[in-house]
Design a protein around this motif. Structure first.
Motif, PDB file in Angstrom:
ATOM      1  N   LEU A  29     -72.498  25.725  33.098  1.00 28.56           N
ATOM      2  CA  LEU A  29     -71.794  26.175  34.300  1.00 28.56           C
ATOM      3  C   LEU A  29     -71.139  24.964  34.955  1.00 28.56           C
ATOM      4  N   THR A  30     -69.874  25.107  35.345  1.00 30.07           N
ATOM      5  CA  THR A  30     -69.166  24.043  36.042  1.00 30.07           C
ATOM      6  C   THR A  30     -69.128  24.357  37.533  1.00 30.07           C
ATOM      7  N   VAL A  31     -69.694  23.461  38.325  1.00 30.87           N
ATOM      8  CA  VAL A  31     -69.772  23.667  39.778  1.00 30.87           C
ATOM      9  C   VAL A  31     -68.917  22.614  40.476  1.00 30.87           C
ATOM     10  N   PRO A  32     -67.873  23.030  41.201  1.00 32.06           N
ATOM     11  CA  PRO A  32     -67.044  22.053  41.928  1.00 32.06           C
ATOM     12  C   PRO A  32     -67.773  21.506  43.148  1.00 32.06           C
ATOM     13  N   VAL A  33     -67.570  20.220  43.405  1.00 36.42           N
ATOM     14  CA  VAL A  33     -68.252  19.544  44.505  1.00 36.42           C
ATOM     15  C   VAL A  33     -67.246  19.198  45.598  1.00 36.42           C
ATOM     16  N   ARG A  34     -67.576  19.584  46.830  1.00 40.44           N
ATOM     17  CA  ARG A  34     -66.784  19.159  47.979  1.00 40.44           C
ATOM     18  C   ARG A  34     -67.674  19.201  49.214  1.00 40.44           C
ATOM     19  N   PRO A  35     -67.321  18.489  50.276  1.00 44.80           N
ATOM     20  CA  PRO A  35     -68.167  18.454  51.470  1.00 44.80           C
ATOM     21  C   PRO A  35     -68.486  19.849  51.996  1.00 44.80           C
ATOM     22  N   GLY A  36     -69.764  20.041  52.376  1.00 47.26           N
ATOM     23  CA  GLY A  36     -70.186  21.318  52.935  1.00 47.26           C
ATOM     24  C   GLY A  36     -70.896  22.215  51.958  1.00 47.26           C
ATOM     25  N   ARG A  37     -70.788  21.933  50.659  1.00 49.25           N
ATOM     26  CA  ARG A  37     -71.454  22.764  49.663  1.00 49.25           C
ATOM     27  C   ARG A  37     -72.878  22.235  49.450  1.00 49.25           C
ATOM     28  N   ASN A  38     -73.853  23.115  49.551  1.00 47.85           N
ATOM     29  CA  ASN A  38     -75.249  22.745  49.315  1.00 47.85           C
ATOM     30  C   ASN A  38     -75.538  22.884  47.827  1.00 47.85           C
ATOM     31  N   LEU A  39     -75.409  21.780  47.102  1.00 47.80           N
ATOM     32  CA  LEU A  39     -75.526  21.822  45.639  1.00 47.80           C
ATOM     33  C   LEU A  39     -76.924  22.204  45.185  1.00 47.80           C
ATOM     34  N   ALA A  40     -77.946  21.751  45.921  1.00 49.40           N
ATOM     35  CA  ALA A  40     -79.318  22.061  45.523  1.00 49.40           C
ATOM     36  C   ALA A  40     -79.553  23.566  45.539  1.00 49.40           C
ATOM     37  N   VAL A  41     -79.080  24.236  46.574  1.00 48.64           N
ATOM     38  CA  VAL A  41     -79.247  25.690  46.671  1.00 48.64           C
ATOM     39  C   VAL A  41     -78.446  26.394  45.576  1.00 48.64           C
ATOM     40  N   ILE A  42     -77.230  25.913  45.331  1.00 46.19           N
ATOM     41  CA  ILE A  42     -76.384  26.534  44.304  1.00 46.19           C
ATOM     42  C   ILE A  42     -77.040  26.426  42.929  1.00 46.19           C
ATOM     43  N   ILE A  43     -77.569  25.239  42.597  1.00 41.24           N
ATOM     44  CA  ILE A  43     -78.217  25.040  41.298  1.00 41.24           C
ATOM     45  C   ILE A  43     -79.505  25.853  41.215  1.00 41.24           C
ATOM     46  N   GLU A  44     -80.229  25.929  42.313  1.00 40.59           N
ATOM     47  CA  GLU A  44     -81.454  26.725  42.367  1.00 40.59           C
ATOM     48  C   GLU A  44     -81.160  28.189  42.067  1.00 40.59           C
ATOM     49  N   VAL A  45     -80.116  28.717  42.703  1.00 36.55           N
ATOM     50  CA  VAL A  45     -79.722  30.112  42.483  1.00 36.55           C
ATOM     51  C   VAL A  45     -79.188  30.307  41.068  1.00 36.55           C
ATOM     52  N   ALA A  46     -78.484  29.302  40.540  1.00 41.58           N
ATOM     53  CA  ALA A  46     -77.975  29.398  39.165  1.00 41.58           C
ATOM     54  C   ALA A  46     -79.123  29.537  38.173  1.00 41.58           C
ATOM     55  N   ALA A  47     -80.214  28.796  38.407  1.00 44.44           N
ATOM     56  CA  ALA A  47     -81.384  28.883  37.527  1.00 44.44           C
ATOM     57  C   ALA A  47     -82.023  30.261  37.625  1.00 44.44           C
ATOM     58  N   MET A  48     -82.151  30.787  38.838  1.00 40.63           N
ATOM     59  CA  MET A  48     -82.726  32.124  39.011  1.00 40.63           C
ATOM     60  C   MET A  48     -81.842  33.185  38.377  1.00 40.63           C
ATOM     61  N   ASN A  49     -80.526  33.033  38.527  1.00 45.50           N
ATOM     62  CA  ASN A  49     -79.598  34.004  37.955  1.00 45.50           C
ATOM     63  C   ASN A  49     -79.626  33.952  36.429  1.00 45.50           C
ATOM     64  N   TYR A  50     -79.793  32.743  35.876  1.00 44.31           N
ATOM     65  CA  TYR A  50     -79.905  32.601  34.423  1.00 44.31           C
ATOM     66  C   TYR A  50     -81.133  33.340  33.919  1.00 44.31           C
ATOM     67  N   ARG A  51     -82.241  33.202  34.646  1.00 46.20           N
ATOM     68  CA  ARG A  51     -83.471  33.891  34.250  1.00 46.20           C
ATOM     69  C   ARG A  51     -83.270  35.405  34.294  1.00 46.20           C
ATOM     70  N   LEU A  52     -82.613  35.895  35.341  1.00 45.81           N
ATOM     71  CA  LEU A  52     -82.361  37.333  35.447  1.00 45.81           C
ATOM     72  C   LEU A  52     -81.518  37.833  34.278  1.00 45.81           C
ATOM     73  N   LYS A  53     -80.507  37.047  33.886  1.00 46.72           N
ATOM     74  CA  LYS A  53     -79.663  37.442  32.754  1.00 46.72           C
ATOM     75  C   LYS A  53     -80.491  37.566  31.484  1.00 46.72           C
ATOM     76  N   ARG A  54     -81.416  36.630  31.291  1.00 49.63           N
ATOM     77  CA  ARG A  54     -82.251  36.689  30.084  1.00 49.63           C
ATOM     78  C   ARG A  54     -83.228  37.853  30.141  1.00 49.63           C
ATOM     79  N   LEU A  55     -83.506  38.348  31.333  1.00 49.98           N
ATOM     80  CA  LEU A  55     -84.376  39.524  31.483  1.00 49.98           C
ATOM     81  C   LEU A  55     -83.584  40.828  31.410  1.00 49.98           C
ATOM     82  N   GLY A  56     -82.245  40.711  31.266  1.00 49.70           N
ATOM     83  CA  GLY A  56     -81.431  41.906  31.072  1.00 49.70           C
ATOM     84  C   GLY A  56     -80.585  42.334  32.245  1.00 49.70           C
ATOM     85  N   TYR A  57     -80.645  41.602  33.377  1.00 49.52           N
ATOM     86  CA  TYR A  57     -79.840  41.988  34.536  1.00 49.52           C
ATOM     87  C   TYR A  57     -78.731  40.974  34.735  1.00 49.52           C
TER      88      TYR A  57
END
Length: 312
Positions: free
Chosen positions: A261-289
């Motif tokens: 996944l390519t995530v653009p970086v600019r001031p104001g974006r909380n990268l830690a939260v975005i990456i955290e959600v990306a990991a959770m979303n990846y897990r959901l995809k592997r579970l079928g959602y």
């Protein structure tokens, strides 16, 4: 590829060195072991001399029934200049003919008290890990909710700072700056930190910090399987970034492909939260959602319903 020798096996498995000390630094080049039963019977045509040779009760009990000249001949053929080592299991008594042959050629002759099958499995697992194809990637590896996430990007984009924020949120650091990656099995990438920089994070303006010392042993782990790559790049106004997530980009490391996944970086974006959600979303995809696919299906249904009403 890492170098493994008989000396490494002696230390790792607490083996007893019987003979052939001069050959303990011979390289072991394959994880396959050989149990030379058919060779004991005299057939050496396809003898895998470059493998570790493992002798158990079966081989040695057959050996005892041979004539004296056959014993000497078989042991001399068993010990070649290519053989990285010979191991006896179960603490069995070592034949004098084998000791003489091993000393003559300089083949390390070792003994273990472990049962043959267990010893074979343990050594094979160790060698497969140590001799696996390896590469090094510039990035950060973090364990997020059990998902091994490799964070990459150009120097100064904020990888280490993002990793620090993730650690503060309860996730675990594996490696910073340089990630050693081994392909231990087909389709399995395992990343770890070089020993020199293990548990360390480099934060510009702050310097080097020890994550384990600051946050405790629960904030780090020695290795993790990598399944997802998050690539950070400075925001480019002229580039069209994926807004739905329908197209899954892949990244190839050694012979294995992982999701990228390519995530653009600019001031104001909380990268830690975005990456955290990306990991959770990846897990959901592997579970079928898949939220993106669900949205696409909803949109298709609305369009089809609108077309149906128009022509009705």
């Amino acid at each position: 590829m890492a170098k493994v020798t008989a000396n490494d096996l002696l230390e790792r498995f607490n083996l007893e060195l019987i003979a052939g000390e001069e050959g303990i630094y011979r390289p072991i080049t394959t994880s396959d072991l050989s149990r030379p039963g058919i060779e004991m019977a005299g057939y050496f045509t396809y003898y895998p001399a470059k493998r570790l040779q493992l002798l158990g009760r079966t081989e040695l009990s057959f050996f005892e029934h041979l004539k004296q000249h056959e014993k000497e001949e078989r042991m001399l053929k068993l010990c070649t200049y290519d053989t990285p080592g010979i191991i006896l299991s179960r603490g069995l008594e070592v034949p004098s003919e084998l000791i003489e042959a091993a000393e003559k050629v300089g083949v390390p002759l070792m003994r273990s008290n472990m049962p043959t099958t267990r010893l074979s499995s343990s050594i094979t697992t160790y060698l497969e890990s140590e001799l696996a194809p390896m590469t090094a990637v510039h990035g950060v590896l973090v364990d997020i909710y059990g998902i091994g996430v490799l964070i990459t990007g150009n120097s100064g984009v904020g990888k280490s700072e993002t990793a620090l924020d993730l650690v503060r949120r309860g996730h675990r650091l594996v490696a910073d700056d340089s990630v050693e990656i081994r392909q231990e099995n087909e389709g399995t990438l395992v990343g770890r930190s070089p020993d020199l920089i293990q548990h360390l994070l480099e934060i510009r303006g702050l310097g080097i910090i020890n994550v384990m010392t600051l946050f405790g042993a629960g904030a780090v782990r020695p290795y993790k399987r990598i399944v997802l790559c998050i690539h950070l790049e400075l925001w480019d106004q002229n580039k069209a970034y994926d807004r739905l997530g329908l197209d899954e980009e892949k990244m190839k490391i050694i012979d294995t492909e992982i999701t990228k996944l390519t995530v653009p970086v600019r001031p104001g974006r909380n990268l830690a939260v975005i990456i955290e959600v990306a990991a959770m979303n990846y897990r959901l995809k592997r579970l079928g959602y898949d939220a993106a696919q669900e949205f696409s299906s909803r949109l298709t249904d609305v369009i089809e319903e609108a077309d149906h009403d128009e022509f009705r």
